[in-house]
Design a protein around this motif. Sequence first.
Motif, PDB file in Angstrom:
ATOM      1  N   TYR A   1       0.845  -1.381  -0.040  1.00  0.00           N
ATOM      2  CA  TYR A   1       0.191   0.016  -0.058  1.00  0.00           C
ATOM      3  C   TYR A   1       0.994   1.220   0.002  1.00  0.00           C
ATOM      4  CZ  TYR A   1      -3.646   3.442   1.561  1.00  0.00           C
ATOM      5  OH  TYR A   1      -4.231   4.441   1.582  1.00  0.00           O
ATOM      6  N   ALA A   2       1.902   1.292   0.956  1.00  0.00           N
ATOM      7  CA  ALA A   2       2.685   2.352   1.122  1.00  0.00           C
ATOM      8  C   ALA A   2       3.963   2.027   1.721  1.00  0.00           C
ATOM      9  CB  ALA A   2       1.982   3.662   1.754  1.00  0.00           C
ATOM     10  N   LEU A   3       5.030   2.930   1.564  1.00  0.00           N
ATOM     11  CA  LEU A   3       6.170   2.595   2.381  1.00  0.00           C
ATOM     12  C   LEU A   3       5.886   2.928   3.673  1.00  0.00           C
ATOM     13  CD1 LEU A   3       9.285   2.236   2.796  1.00  0.00           C
ATOM     14  CD2 LEU A   3       9.625   4.666   2.277  1.00  0.00           C
ATOM     15  N   ALA A   4       6.391   1.663   4.573  1.00  0.00           N
ATOM     16  CA  ALA A   4       6.331   1.709   6.228  1.00  0.00           C
ATOM     17  C   ALA A   4       7.931   2.340   6.748  1.00  0.00           C
ATOM     18  CB  ALA A   4       5.996   0.574   6.761  1.00  0.00           C
ATOM     19  N   GLY A   5       8.590   1.813   6.393  1.00  0.00           N
ATOM     20  CA  GLY A   5      10.014   2.447   6.955  1.00  0.00           C
ATOM     21  C   GLY A   5      11.229   1.405   6.417  1.00  0.00           C
ATOM     22  N   ALA A   6      12.331   1.824   6.797  1.00  0.00           N
ATOM     23  CA  ALA A   6      13.623   1.132   6.684  1.00  0.00           C
ATOM     24  C   ALA A   6      14.691   1.937   7.679  1.00  0.00           C
ATOM     25  CB  ALA A   6      14.141   1.038   5.220  1.00  0.00           C
ATOM     26  N   SER A   7      15.892   1.249   7.763  1.00  0.00           N
ATOM     27  CA  SER A   7      16.950   1.713   8.409  1.00  0.00           C
ATOM     28  C   SER A   7      18.380   1.230   7.736  1.00  0.00           C
ATOM     29  CB  SER A   7      17.051   1.442   9.919  1.00  0.00           C
ATOM     30  OG  SER A   7      17.980   2.002  10.624  1.00  0.00           O
ATOM     31  N   PHE A   8      19.182   2.110   7.351  1.00  0.00           N
ATOM     32  CA  PHE A   8      20.448   1.985   6.641  1.00  0.00           C
ATOM     33  C   PHE A   8      21.564   2.861   6.934  1.00  0.00           C
ATOM     34  CE2 PHE A   8      17.480   4.684   3.881  1.00  0.00           C
ATOM     35  CZ  PHE A   8      18.532   5.773   3.483  1.00  0.00           C
ATOM     36  N   ASP A   9      22.743   2.501   6.616  1.00  0.00           N
ATOM     37  CA  ASP A   9      23.812   3.313   6.596  1.00  0.00           C
ATOM     38  C   ASP A   9      24.168   3.796   5.161  1.00  0.00           C
ATOM     39  OD1 ASP A   9      24.014   2.892   9.386  1.00  0.00           O
ATOM     40  OD2 ASP A   9      25.659   1.399   9.464  1.00  0.00           O
ATOM     41  N   ALA A  10      24.078   4.794   4.909  1.00  0.00           N
ATOM     42  CA  ALA A  10      24.267   5.531   3.478  1.00  0.00           C
ATOM     43  C   ALA A  10      25.840   5.707   3.480  1.00  0.00           C
ATOM     44  CB  ALA A  10      23.971   6.878   3.145  1.00  0.00           C
ATOM     45  N   THR A  11      26.521   5.223   2.282  1.00  0.00           N
ATOM     46  CA  THR A  11      27.995   5.197   2.075  1.00  0.00           C
ATOM     47  C   THR A  11      28.606   5.956   0.767  1.00  0.00           C
ATOM     48  OG1 THR A  11      27.960   3.042   1.213  1.00  0.00           O
ATOM     49  CG2 THR A  11      28.324   3.096   3.429  1.00  0.00           C
ATOM     50  N   VAL A  12      29.735   6.495   0.957  1.00  0.00           N
ATOM     51  CA  VAL A  12      30.357   7.100  -0.241  1.00  0.00           C
ATOM     52  C   VAL A  12      31.765   6.420  -0.112  1.00  0.00           C
ATOM     53  CG1 VAL A  12      31.123   9.105  -1.338  1.00  0.00           C
ATOM     54  CG2 VAL A  12      29.008   9.249  -0.056  1.00  0.00           C
ATOM     55  N   THR A  13      31.843   5.630  -1.070  1.00  0.00           N
ATOM     56  CA  THR A  13      33.386   4.968  -1.090  1.00  0.00           C
ATOM     57  C   THR A  13      34.221   5.493  -2.342  1.00  0.00           C
ATOM     58  OG1 THR A  13      32.123   3.073  -0.295  1.00  0.00           O
ATOM     59  CG2 THR A  13      34.382   2.544  -1.355  1.00  0.00           C
ATOM     60  N   SER A  14      35.440   5.866  -1.972  1.00  0.00           N
ATOM     61  CA  SER A  14      36.561   5.895  -2.849  1.00  0.00           C
ATOM     62  C   SER A  14      36.661   4.418  -3.385  1.00  0.00           C
ATOM     63  CB  SER A  14      37.573   6.905  -2.316  1.00  0.00           C
ATOM     64  OG  SER A  14      38.567   7.081  -3.433  1.00  0.00           O
ATOM     65  N   VAL A  15      36.510   4.403  -4.835  1.00  0.00           N
ATOM     66  CA  VAL A  15      36.885   2.993  -5.106  1.00  0.00           C
ATOM     67  C   VAL A  15      38.260   2.947  -5.516  1.00  0.00           C
ATOM     68  CG1 VAL A  15      36.496   1.395  -7.062  1.00  0.00           C
ATOM     69  CG2 VAL A  15      34.452   3.094  -6.215  1.00  0.00           C
ATOM     70  N   ASP A  16      38.787   4.012  -5.734  1.00  0.00           N
ATOM     71  CA  ASP A  16      40.471   4.055  -6.076  1.00  0.00           C
ATOM     72  C   ASP A  16      41.388   4.094  -4.716  1.00  0.00           C
ATOM     73  OD1 ASP A  16      40.007   4.180  -8.842  1.00  0.00           O
ATOM     74  OD2 ASP A  16      38.854   5.752  -8.380  1.00  0.00           O
ATOM     75  N   GLY A  17      40.595   4.141  -3.418  1.00  0.00           N
ATOM     76  CA  GLY A  17      41.457   4.663  -2.381  1.00  0.00           C
ATOM     77  C   GLY A  17      41.625   5.898  -2.026  1.00  0.00           C
ATOM     78  N   GLY A  18      41.665   7.091  -2.913  1.00  0.00           N
ATOM     79  CA  GLY A  18      42.052   8.258  -2.395  1.00  0.00           C
ATOM     80  C   GLY A  18      40.841   9.117  -2.176  1.00  0.00           C
ATOM     81  N   ALA A  19      40.832  10.395  -2.266  1.00  0.00           N
ATOM     82  CA  ALA A  19      39.536  11.218  -2.117  1.00  0.00           C
ATOM     83  C   ALA A  19      39.134  11.311  -0.507  1.00  0.00           C
ATOM     84  CB  ALA A  19      38.475  10.645  -2.849  1.00  0.00           C
ATOM     85  N   LEU A  20      40.284  11.285   0.128  1.00  0.00           N
ATOM     86  CA  LEU A  20      39.965  11.178   1.849  1.00  0.00           C
ATOM     87  C   LEU A  20      39.518  12.582   2.189  1.00  0.00           C
ATOM     88  CD1 LEU A  20      42.858   8.987   3.142  1.00  0.00           C
ATOM     89  CD2 LEU A  20      40.826   8.288   2.122  1.00  0.00           C
ATOM     90  N   GLY A  21      39.460  13.602   1.545  1.00  0.00           N
ATOM     91  CA  GLY A  21      38.895  15.056   1.571  1.00  0.00           C
ATOM     92  C   GLY A  21      37.586  15.202   1.409  1.00  0.00           C
ATOM     93  N   ASP A  22      36.958  14.345   0.732  1.00  0.00           N
ATOM     94  CA  ASP A  22      35.456  14.290   0.361  1.00  0.00           C
ATOM     95  C   ASP A  22      34.703  14.604   1.488  1.00  0.00           C
ATOM     96  OD1 ASP A  22      36.138  14.001  -2.291  1.00  0.00           O
ATOM     97  OD2 ASP A  22      35.201  11.957  -2.314  1.00  0.00           O
TER      98      ASP A  22
END
Length: 239
Positions: free
Chosen positions: A70-91
Amino acid sequence: MRSSPLNFGIASLILVSTTDLASAQVFTRITWQASLDDGASWTSDQLSIGDARSNVRIRALFDWQHPDGYALAGASFDATVTSVDGGALGDTVSAIRRLEPLVITPQTLTTFRFGSVLKIDDERDTRPPAQGDRGVRVGQAAEYLGLPFTRENPVAVFDFVLHFDATPGTRRVAHVFTMNSGGFLNVPFLWRDREGTGVLSIPNSIVRPLDLVVVPAPPAASALLAVLPLAHRRRGTAR
């Protein structure tokens, strides 16, 4: 008293690739999207981002397929931003928000860095992604209670602004579902009807991550940009 759909649990989570979508008759899905015009338009396609661009708005779009959903009830998640190449630690991330009316409980969200992974989570959960029992909680009470409610499908549930540190490479935006205190995964749940007589927990939960590729400007273009202001000044002097 508000009913919380996040009190219900599910013992297993199946990640289904987008190529298997046609065979999944019942599913929920979170698709990560980007906007280059501050939310006027959105895309789930991989984007190439010039290193001169400093930020992109990101959102999570939830949809489902179920005959009794009928409709969305809910969820709980951790959102992630991953530097696939291993750098970008300043994002970094700013303007984190759950989208109305899917704000079922008060919550303060913030970011934590674990190496190449930037996690968005409840400020009280300092553990790595999927290891804590808190997360970004989205959801709504049953419709009959008369509180703000949406039956939209798909529906945007969460967004934030991602700021790049100009390091070339791929950033992958995705999420992992969190475990509740009973040891069950907080995958998305659907209301069966407006009265809130029960919720549906769906074992097929599809994750559609988003890849953003930061690319350096070509050397020739950089040189041209540097020369143009100088040429303009010289023409002005000649007058």
